[in-house]
Write an enzyme that holds these catalytic residues in place. Structure first.
Site, PDB file in Angstrom:
ATOM      1  N   GLU A 196       5.418  -7.324   7.479  1.00 60.84           N
ATOM      2  CA  GLU A 196       4.097  -7.847   7.792  1.00 60.84           C
ATOM      3  C   GLU A 196       3.441  -6.731   8.589  1.00 60.84           C
TER       4      GLU A 196
ATOM      5  N   LYS B 135       8.047  -4.294  15.222  1.00 58.04           N
ATOM      6  CA  LYS B 135       8.480  -3.002  14.664  1.00 58.04           C
ATOM      7  C   LYS B 135       9.398  -2.279  15.668  1.00 58.04           C
TER       8      LYS B 135
ATOM      9  N   TYR C  98       2.837  -7.486  16.376  1.00 51.18           N
ATOM     10  CA  TYR C  98       3.241  -6.608  15.273  1.00 51.18           C
ATOM     11  C   TYR C  98       4.061  -5.428  15.794  1.00 51.18           C
ATOM     12  N   SER C  99       3.521  -4.701  16.768  1.00 53.30           N
ATOM     13  CA  SER C  99       4.229  -3.493  17.204  1.00 53.30           C
ATOM     14  C   SER C  99       5.528  -3.854  17.933  1.00 53.30           C
ATOM     15  N   ALA C 100       5.540  -5.028  18.598  1.00 57.04           N
ATOM     16  CA  ALA C 100       6.791  -5.465  19.236  1.00 57.04           C
ATOM     17  C   ALA C 100       7.858  -5.742  18.175  1.00 57.04           C
TER      18      ALA C 100
ATOM     19  N   THR D  83       6.319   2.916  12.949  1.00 53.01           N
ATOM     20  CA  THR D  83       4.902   3.188  13.216  1.00 53.01           C
ATOM     21  C   THR D  83       4.710   3.787  14.601  1.00 53.01           C
ATOM     22  N   ASP D  84       3.634   4.566  14.758  1.00 51.55           N
ATOM     23  CA  ASP D  84       3.328   5.115  16.090  1.00 51.55           C
ATOM     24  C   ASP D  84       2.966   4.008  17.081  1.00 51.55           C
ATOM     25  N   GLU D  85       2.625   2.812  16.555  1.00 49.38           N
ATOM     26  CA  GLU D  85       2.210   1.726  17.462  1.00 49.38           C
ATOM     27  C   GLU D  85       3.325   1.280  18.391  1.00 49.38           C
TER      28      GLU D  85
ATOM     29  N   PHE E  66       0.828  -1.228   0.000  1.00 50.37           N
ATOM     30  CA  PHE E  66       0.000   0.000   0.000  1.00 50.37           C
ATOM     31  C   PHE E  66       0.858   1.273   0.000  1.00 50.37           C
TER      32      PHE E  66
ATOM     33  N   TYR F 114     -14.795  -3.702  16.468  1.00 51.39           N
ATOM     34  CA  TYR F 114     -14.261  -4.367  17.657  1.00 51.39           C
ATOM     35  C   TYR F 114     -14.648  -3.610  18.940  1.00 51.39           C
TER      36      TYR F 114
ATOM     37  N   ASN G 273      -2.571   5.244   8.144  1.00 49.14           N
ATOM     38  CA  ASN G 273      -2.719   5.737   6.770  1.00 49.14           C
ATOM     39  C   ASN G 273      -4.035   5.259   6.160  1.00 49.14           C
TER      40      ASN G 273
HETATM   41  P1  NAD Z   1       1.425  -3.629   3.281  1.00 46.73           P
HETATM   42  O1  NAD Z   1       1.142  -4.837   4.095  1.00 46.73           O
HETATM   43  O2  NAD Z   1       0.369  -3.054   2.414  1.00 46.73           O
HETATM   44  O3  NAD Z   1       2.688  -3.919   2.329  1.00 46.73           O
HETATM   45  C1  NAD Z   1       3.828  -4.591   2.763  1.00 46.73           C
HETATM   46  C2  NAD Z   1       4.663  -4.969   1.538  1.00 46.73           C
HETATM   47  O4  NAD Z   1       5.856  -5.614   1.996  1.00 46.73           O
HETATM   48  C3  NAD Z   1       3.969  -5.947   0.584  1.00 46.73           C
HETATM   49  O5  NAD Z   1       4.163  -5.545  -0.753  1.00 46.73           O
HETATM   50  C4  NAD Z   1       4.662  -7.269   0.850  1.00 46.73           C
HETATM   51  O6  NAD Z   1       4.682  -8.129  -0.281  1.00 46.73           O
HETATM   52  C5  NAD Z   1       6.064  -6.783   1.223  1.00 46.73           C
HETATM   53  N1  NAD Z   1       6.808  -7.750   2.024  1.00 46.73           N
HETATM   54  C6  NAD Z   1       6.388  -8.437   3.113  1.00 46.73           C
HETATM   55  N2  NAD Z   1       7.363  -9.232   3.566  1.00 46.73           N
HETATM   56  C7  NAD Z   1       8.444  -9.035   2.755  1.00 46.73           C
HETATM   57  C8  NAD Z   1       9.771  -9.546   2.732  1.00 46.73           C
HETATM   58  N3  NAD Z   1      10.208 -10.446   3.627  1.00 46.73           N
HETATM   59  N4  NAD Z   1      10.598  -9.086   1.768  1.00 46.73           N
HETATM   60  C9  NAD Z   1      10.188  -8.183   0.844  1.00 46.73           C
HETATM   61  N5  NAD Z   1       8.951  -7.684   0.818  1.00 46.73           N
HETATM   62  C10 NAD Z   1       8.085  -8.100   1.773  1.00 46.73           C
HETATM   63  O7  NAD Z   1       1.979  -2.560   4.310  1.00 46.73           O
HETATM   64  P2  NAD Z   1       1.808  -0.967   4.320  1.00 46.73           P
HETATM   65  O8  NAD Z   1       0.548  -0.621   5.002  1.00 46.73           O
HETATM   66  O9  NAD Z   1       2.103  -0.441   2.977  1.00 46.73           O
HETATM   67  O10 NAD Z   1       2.992  -0.573   5.326  1.00 46.73           O
HETATM   68  C11 NAD Z   1       4.302  -0.294   4.837  1.00 46.73           C
HETATM   69  C12 NAD Z   1       5.196   0.052   6.006  1.00 46.73           C
HETATM   70  O11 NAD Z   1       4.675   1.180   6.706  1.00 46.73           O
HETATM   71  C13 NAD Z   1       5.305  -1.071   7.050  1.00 46.73           C
HETATM   72  O12 NAD Z   1       6.636  -1.120   7.488  1.00 46.73           O
HETATM   73  C14 NAD Z   1       4.378  -0.624   8.172  1.00 46.73           C
HETATM   74  O13 NAD Z   1       4.835  -1.128   9.409  1.00 46.73           O
HETATM   75  C15 NAD Z   1       4.527   0.876   8.085  1.00 46.73           C
HETATM   76  N6  NAD Z   1       3.371   1.684   8.543  1.00 46.73           N
HETATM   77  C16 NAD Z   1       2.117   1.425   8.058  1.00 46.73           C
HETATM   78  C17 NAD Z   1       1.068   2.256   8.447  1.00 46.73           C
HETATM   79  C18 NAD Z   1      -0.336   2.019   7.941  1.00 46.73           C
HETATM   80  O14 NAD Z   1      -1.271   2.663   8.422  1.00 46.73           O
HETATM   81  N7  NAD Z   1      -0.559   1.146   6.958  1.00 46.73           N
HETATM   82  C19 NAD Z   1       1.288   3.319   9.328  1.00 46.73           C
HETATM   83  C20 NAD Z   1       2.591   3.544   9.810  1.00 46.73           C
HETATM   84  C21 NAD Z   1       3.623   2.720   9.398  1.00 46.73           C
HETATM   85  O1  DAU Z   2      -0.922   3.315  13.642  1.00 50.79           O
HETATM   86  C1  DAU Z   2      -0.222   2.820  12.540  1.00 50.79           C
HETATM   87  C2  DAU Z   2      -0.663   1.402  12.263  1.00 50.79           C
HETATM   88  O2  DAU Z   2      -1.980   1.491  11.741  1.00 50.79           O
HETATM   89  C3  DAU Z   2       0.255   0.653  11.313  1.00 50.79           C
HETATM   90  O3  DAU Z   2       1.507   0.497  11.908  1.00 50.79           O
HETATM   91  C4  DAU Z   2      -0.324  -0.711  10.952  1.00 50.79           C
HETATM   92  O4  DAU Z   2       0.483  -1.339   9.949  1.00 50.79           O
HETATM   93  C5  DAU Z   2      -1.720  -0.510  10.409  1.00 50.79           C
HETATM   94  O5  DAU Z   2      -2.309  -1.781  10.157  1.00 50.79           O
HETATM   95  C6  DAU Z   2      -2.582   0.269  11.398  1.00 50.79           C
HETATM   96  O6  DAU Z   2      -2.834  -0.518  12.590  1.00 50.79           O
HETATM   97  P1  DAU Z   2      -4.271  -0.544  13.288  1.00 50.79           P
HETATM   98  O7  DAU Z   2      -4.381  -1.780  14.073  1.00 50.79           O
HETATM   99  O8  DAU Z   2      -4.561   0.740  13.972  1.00 50.79           O
HETATM  100  O9  DAU Z   2      -5.192  -0.585  11.954  1.00 50.79           O
HETATM  101  P2  DAU Z   2      -6.479  -1.448  11.576  1.00 50.79           P
HETATM  102  O10 DAU Z   2      -6.967  -0.916  10.264  1.00 50.79           O
HETATM  103  O11 DAU Z   2      -6.252  -2.902  11.685  1.00 50.79           O
HETATM  104  O12 DAU Z   2      -7.513  -1.052  12.705  1.00 50.79           O
HETATM  105  C7  DAU Z   2      -7.861   0.301  12.947  1.00 50.79           C
HETATM  106  C8  DAU Z   2      -8.834   0.317  14.131  1.00 50.79           C
HETATM  107  O13 DAU Z   2     -10.061  -0.301  13.719  1.00 50.79           O
HETATM  108  C9  DAU Z   2      -8.347  -0.469  15.320  1.00 50.79           C
HETATM  109  O14 DAU Z   2      -8.745   0.201  16.511  1.00 50.79           O
HETATM  110  C10 DAU Z   2      -9.061  -1.813  15.218  1.00 50.79           C
HETATM  111  C11 DAU Z   2     -10.374  -1.425  14.550  1.00 50.79           C
HETATM  112  N1  DAU Z   2     -10.974  -2.476  13.685  1.00 50.79           N
HETATM  113  C12 DAU Z   2     -10.191  -3.007  12.698  1.00 50.79           C
HETATM  114  C13 DAU Z   2     -10.691  -3.979  11.883  1.00 50.79           C
HETATM  115  C14 DAU Z   2      -9.827  -4.594  10.783  1.00 50.79           C
HETATM  116  C15 DAU Z   2     -12.292  -2.881  13.864  1.00 50.79           C
HETATM  117  O15 DAU Z   2     -13.009  -2.360  14.748  1.00 50.79           O
HETATM  118  N2  DAU Z   2     -12.779  -3.848  13.034  1.00 50.79           N
HETATM  119  C16 DAU Z   2     -12.033  -4.441  12.071  1.00 50.79           C
HETATM  120  O16 DAU Z   2     -12.553  -5.348  11.368  1.00 50.79           O
END
Ligand code: NAD
Ligand code: DAU
Length: 338
Positions: free
Chosen positions: A85, A155, A151-153, A126-128, A13, A208, A181
C-alpha cells in the site's frame, strides 16, 4: 542459469515499469504475484504479457500457502518486493491495510525466502522512512529511521524485519530507499498524475498547505535500473539510497505542469495541509554511484515532458484506472465539489 525472479506488486506503477524494462532479457524469467488492489492493473503490462519468460499469479504476498507454492513451482531464486500500500493520504484515512501488506506481507515473504534458500531478497523501501529534513542536509544510509506517517512507519517496520532476517538468519537481503518517482503508469492519486489529469479537465489543483514542501524527483526508469543493479551486485545486508538530484517544491511542480499543458495558474487551489506532512526529502546517492557505478540518465525537465505526453496519449488508461472506487476515494480526500 536463468535468474527466476519473483516480482511482487508487478501490476503497480514501479513494478510494471521494472518488468517491462527487464523482460526482454533472455536470461531472466519473471513471475509477478499481485493482489490487484485498486492500484494494480494488468493493463499496465498488456504489451508484454505474451512473453514466454513472463508469468502472472493473482494473490496476496500475505497468503503463505500461495507464496510457498509459487516459489516452489517456478523454482524462484530471487525476490524483489515491490508490493505495498503506497499512498500516504490513504494511510492517514485507514492504516490497517498498510500493516497487513507492508509489514505482515513482507514477513510472509521473508519466511518463504528462508525456507527456499533464496539467493537474493530485495526490499523496495522508501526515503520516507528517514522522516523529514529541514532546509539543509541530505538523507544518507546512516540517517536514523524516523517515520512520521502510518505509511512510512509500515515501510520502516518492514525494513527492520528485513535487516533482522539478515542478521539473525543470514538471509541475503538488500534494501533500497528511493525518492519520489514519476513516469508512465503512475496511479492518479499521486501528485504529478493527479495534477496533470485535473488540469486537463480544468478542475482545481489541490495543493496542500503552503505548497513549499520539497520532494526529490526521479524518473521511474532510473529507479528500476538502480534496483536491478543492487539486486545483482549489492552487498548482502546493505541499504542503498537512490535519488533523483532534482529537488522541487510542490508549487514549482504544479506551475511547471500547468505551463507545459498551457493551462492557467488560476486552477491552483491551496487546501488544508496533510497531517504530519514531511517538509523536505533529499537523497545523497553517493554510495550507489561510487560502489555500483549507477548514474541516472533522465533529466527532470525532459522526463516530466515525456510523462505529460504519455498521459495525453493514454486517455483510455486514465479513464479505466479512475473508474469505480477511485472517485469514492477522491470525494473522501478532497470533498464532493471537485
Ligand atoms: P503502487 O501502489 O502503484 O503499486 C503497488 C502494487 O502492489 C499494486 O499492483 C497492488 O495491486 C500490489 N499490492 C498491494 N497489496 C498487495 C498484496 N498484499 N499482495 C500482492 N500485491 C499487492 O506502488 P508503487 O508506487 O509502484 O510503489 C512500489 C513500491 O515502491 C512500494 O513498495 C513503495 O513503497 C515503493 N516506493 C515508491 C515510490 C514512489 O514514488 N511511488 C518511491 C520509493 C519507494
Ligand atoms: O518519497 C517516496 C514516496 O513518494 C513513496 O514512498 C510513496 O509511495 C509515494 O506515494 C511518494 O510519497 P509522497 O507523499 O511524497 O507523494 P505524493 O504524490 O502523495 O505527494 C507529493 C507531495 O505533493 C507531498 O508533499 C504532498 C503534496 N500533494 C500531494 C497530493 C496528492 C499535494 O500538495 N496535493 C495533493 O493532492
Amino acid at each position: 542459469m536463468a535468474e527466476r525472479i519473483l516480482i511482487t506488486g508487478g501490476a503497480g506503477f514501479i513494478g510494471s515499469n521494472f518488468i517491462r524494462k527487464f523482460i526482454g532479457r533472455p536470461d531472466i524469467e519473471i513471475v509477478n504475484i499481485d493482489a490487484l488492489t485498486y492500484a494494480g492493473n494488468l493493463g499496465n503490462l498488456s504489451d508484454i504479457e505474451h512473453q514466454t519468460n513472463y508469468h502472472f499469479v493473482k494473490g496476496s504476498i500475505g497468503d503463505e500457502a500461495l507464496v510457498r507454492k509459487t516459489i516452489g513451482d517456478y523454482e524462484i531464486n530471487g525476490i524483489i518486493n515491490f508490493a505495498a500500500e503506497s499512498h500516504v493520504d490513504r494511510s492517514i484515512l485507514n492504516s490497517k491495510p498498510f500493516i497487513d501488506t507492508n509489514v505482515a506481507g513482507t514477513l510472509t515473504l521473508l519466511d518463504a525466502a528462508r525456507e527456499f534458500n533464496i539467493n537474493r531478497f530485495l526490499q523496495v523501501s522508501t526515503d520516507e522512512v528517514y522522516g523529514s529534513l529541514g532546509a539543509d542536509g541530505l538523507f544518507t544510509e546512516e540517517t536514523p529511521v524516523s517515520p512520521n506517517s502510518p505509511y512510512s512507519a509500515s515501510k520502516a517496520s518492514a525494513d527492520h524485519l528485513v535487516q533482522a532476517y539478515h542478521e539473525t538468519y543470514g538471509l541475503p537481503t538488500v534494501i533500497t530507499r528511493c525518492s519520489n518517482n514519476y513516469g508512465p503508469f503512475q496511479f492518479p492519486e499521486k501528485l504529478i498524475p493527479l495534477m496533470i489529469l485535473n488540469a486537463l479537465e480544468d478542475k482545481d489543483l489541490p495543493v496542500y498547505g503552503d505548497g513549499l514542501n520539497v520532494r526529490d524527483w526521479i524518473h521511474v526508469e532510473d529507479h528500476c535500473e538502480a534496483i536491478y543493479l543492487i539486486f545483482a551486485q549489492g552487498r548482502d545486508g546493505d541499504v542503498y539510497n537512490i535519488g533523483g538530484n532534482a529537488e522541487r517544491t510542490n508549487i514549482e511542480i504544479v506551475k511547471l505542469l500547468l505551463s507545459i499543458l498551457g493551462k492557467p495558474e488560476s486552477l491552483i487551489k491551496f487546501v488544508k495541509d496533510r497531517p504530519g506532512h514531511d517538509r523536505r526529502y533529499a537523497i545523497d546517492s553517493a554510495k550507489i554511484e561510487t560502489t555500483l557505478r549507477w548514474n541516472r540518465r533522465i533529466a527532470f525537465e525532459e522526463g516530466i515532458r515525456q510523462t505529460v505526453d504519455w498521459y495525453l496519449a493514454s486517455p483510455q488508461w486514465c479513464d479505466s484506472v479512475r473508474s469505480g472506487g477511485y472517485m469514492d476515494y477522491y470525494t473522501l480526500q478532497y470533498g464532493a465539489s471537485e
